[in-house]
Design an enzyme around this catalytic site. Structure first.
Site, PDB file in Angstrom:
ATOM      1  N   LEU A  17       0.846  -1.151  -0.174  1.00 20.68           N
ATOM      2  CA  LEU A  17      -0.155   0.033   0.037  1.00 20.68           C
ATOM      3  C   LEU A  17       0.926   1.110   0.002  1.00 20.68           C
ATOM      4  CD1 LEU A  17      -3.082   0.311  -0.016  1.00 20.68           C
ATOM      5  CD2 LEU A  17      -2.784   0.780   2.458  1.00 20.68           C
ATOM      6  N   GLN A  68      -4.744  -6.483  -6.765  1.00 18.14           N
ATOM      7  CA  GLN A  68      -5.215  -6.796  -5.498  1.00 18.14           C
ATOM      8  C   GLN A  68      -6.465  -5.882  -5.045  1.00 18.14           C
ATOM      9  OE1 GLN A  68      -3.428  -6.196  -1.549  1.00 18.14           O
ATOM     10  NE2 GLN A  68      -3.211  -8.496  -1.580  1.00 18.14           N
ATOM     11  N   CYS A  98      -4.482  -7.938   5.258  1.00 15.22           N
ATOM     12  CA  CYS A  98      -4.059  -6.845   5.785  1.00 15.22           C
ATOM     13  C   CYS A  98      -4.885  -6.794   6.945  1.00 15.22           C
ATOM     14  CB  CYS A  98      -4.480  -5.658   4.876  1.00 15.22           C
ATOM     15  SG  CYS A  98      -4.102  -4.034   5.551  1.00 15.22           S
ATOM     16  N   LYS A 137      -4.810 -14.018  -0.796  1.00 21.26           N
ATOM     17  CA  LYS A 137      -3.512 -13.809  -0.067  1.00 21.26           C
ATOM     18  C   LYS A 137      -4.095 -13.397   1.415  1.00 21.26           C
ATOM     19  CE  LYS A 137       0.614 -10.985   0.318  1.00 21.26           C
ATOM     20  NZ  LYS A 137       0.720 -10.544   1.458  1.00 21.26           N
ATOM     21  N   ASN A 209       5.097 -16.250   1.731  1.00 20.30           N
ATOM     22  CA  ASN A 209       5.346 -14.744   1.842  1.00 20.30           C
ATOM     23  C   ASN A 209       5.862 -14.466   3.263  1.00 20.30           C
ATOM     24  OD1 ASN A 209       3.479 -11.799   2.499  1.00 20.30           O
ATOM     25  ND2 ASN A 209       5.332 -11.659   1.490  1.00 20.30           N
ATOM     26  N   GLY A 211       9.276 -12.329   5.476  1.00 28.85           N
ATOM     27  CA  GLY A 211      10.425 -12.365   5.909  1.00 28.85           C
ATOM     28  C   GLY A 211      11.559 -12.658   4.820  1.00 28.85           C
ATOM     29  N   GLY A 231       8.294  -8.373  -0.474  1.00 28.91           N
ATOM     30  CA  GLY A 231       8.090  -7.113  -0.435  1.00 28.91           C
ATOM     31  C   GLY A 231       9.008  -6.043  -0.109  1.00 28.91           C
ATOM     32  N   ARG A 232       9.115  -5.817   1.227  1.00 30.76           N
ATOM     33  CA  ARG A 232       9.910  -4.788   1.529  1.00 30.76           C
ATOM     34  C   ARG A 232      11.146  -4.794   1.398  1.00 30.76           C
ATOM     35  NH1 ARG A 232       4.884  -4.341   2.822  1.00 30.76           N
ATOM     36  NH2 ARG A 232       4.393  -1.920   3.643  1.00 30.76           N
TER      37      ARG A 232
END
Length: 325
Positions: A17, A68, A98, A137, A209, A211, A231-232
């Protein structure tokens, strides 16, 4: 619906997001041709009542790209899924992971894990409407509803509705007491739980998903899972994508250089500026391109200090590039 075209979920970039917008995804596609990209989550209400063109438009170069959706009303989700399909996205993903207050107040996201029958209705309604795959997800659990029995009940019910692909964040979510950021860090990672899901549901596609920070880890998990999602780590160190095609998809080619990525972005920036876009809306996504190499700090600082100024153009990027090795 007609037969769906298979999508390769071996390596995915997570929906984030406020981050994975169309500019961000175009930038990633300059580095990897094969990773599956995801949009930010967009709610059904935003699509039905908001600026639809602004939220749904994307660059054709982004394919393969999944959209998404956030919502919990089967009728509204089906309507939005049809709209999304008409824009040309390759997959529609339902957010059941989320944990933010804003999402809970809308009665969707991770709180839906407590209502697997409703999630099944949502998936079935969308699948009746579109020809592209509908995926889910989720987390491995929420609050005190975190037993493996509850998780396999959720997966089983949603799978019975027709969902074949589950992207599972290997942490539970606390709906109260933790921020979204804390929910990505504090609940312990349970890769063993997601791997057990794959053993118990071999007919389903299970994507891991949470880590994962290196391609070595990704390749290791791909021996036991159908796919991995980062992701991050990708956002802060986007050049990690440079070896994805070669190492995970078997493409025989040299990775594109950081310098070449920056130069390839210049024509895109020029086109976007002519259409009224502001430079900093694009440049904020590329600050990590030189992460870990000489000149990274000067690159970030120069762009951060100049990209937001009135009239800022591609020359800001070219000047910042001169500070790198």
């Amino acid at each position: 619906m007609t037969d769906q075209q298979p999508i390769d979920h071996s390596f995915c970039v997570a929906p984030m997001l406020d981050w994975t917008d169309r500019h961000c995804r175009y930038f990633y596609r300059l580095i990897t041709q094969h990773a599956l990209l995801y949009t930010e989550m967009v709610t059904t209400g935003a699509i039905l009542h908001g600026n639809r063109e602004r939220m749904l438009q994307f660059n054709q170069e982004e394919h393969p790209v999944a959209f998404q959706l956030g919502g919990s009303n089967p009728t509204e989700l089906a309507e939005c899924a049809k709209i999304v399909e008409q824009y040309g996205y390759d997959e529609i993903n339902l957010n059941v992971g989320c944990p933010s207050d804003r999402v809970q107040n809308g009665r969707f996201g991770a709180c839906l894990m407590a209502r697997p029958e409703l999630v099944g209705e949502c998936v079935a309604a969308m699948q009746r409407t579109v020809n592209v795959p509908v995926t889910v997800k989720s987390r491995i659990g929420i609050d005190e509803q975190d037993s493996y029995e509850e998780l396999i009940r959720f997966i089983g019910i949603v799978a019975d509705s027709g969902c074949r692909t589950f992207i599972v964040h290997a942490r539970k979510a606390w709906l109260q007491g933790l921020s979204p950021k804390e929910n990505r860090e504090i609940p312990p990672l349970r890769y063993d739980v997601v791997m057990q899901l794959k053993q118990d549901f071999p007919q389903l596609e299970i994507v891991l998903n949470g880590g994962i920070t290196t391609l070595d880890q990704a390749r290791d998990y791909l021996r036991r899972m159908d796919g991995v999602m980062l992701g991050r780590e990708v956002y802060h160190n986007p050049y990690i994508l440079a070896e994805v095609d070669q190492r995970l998809f078997g493409v025989q080619q040299w990775p594109v250089s950081r310098h070449d990525v920056a130069m390839a972005l210049i024509p895109y920036i020029q086109r976007q500026l002519k259409q009224g876009e502001r430079l900093n809306n694009i440049s904020r996504h590329i600050l990590g391109l030189f992460h870990g190499v000489a000149g990274a700090r000067a690159w970030r600082r120069y762009i951060s200090e100049h990209a937001h100024k009135p009239g800022a153009d591609e020359n800001v990027i070219l000047q910042a590039l001169s500070f790198t090795g």
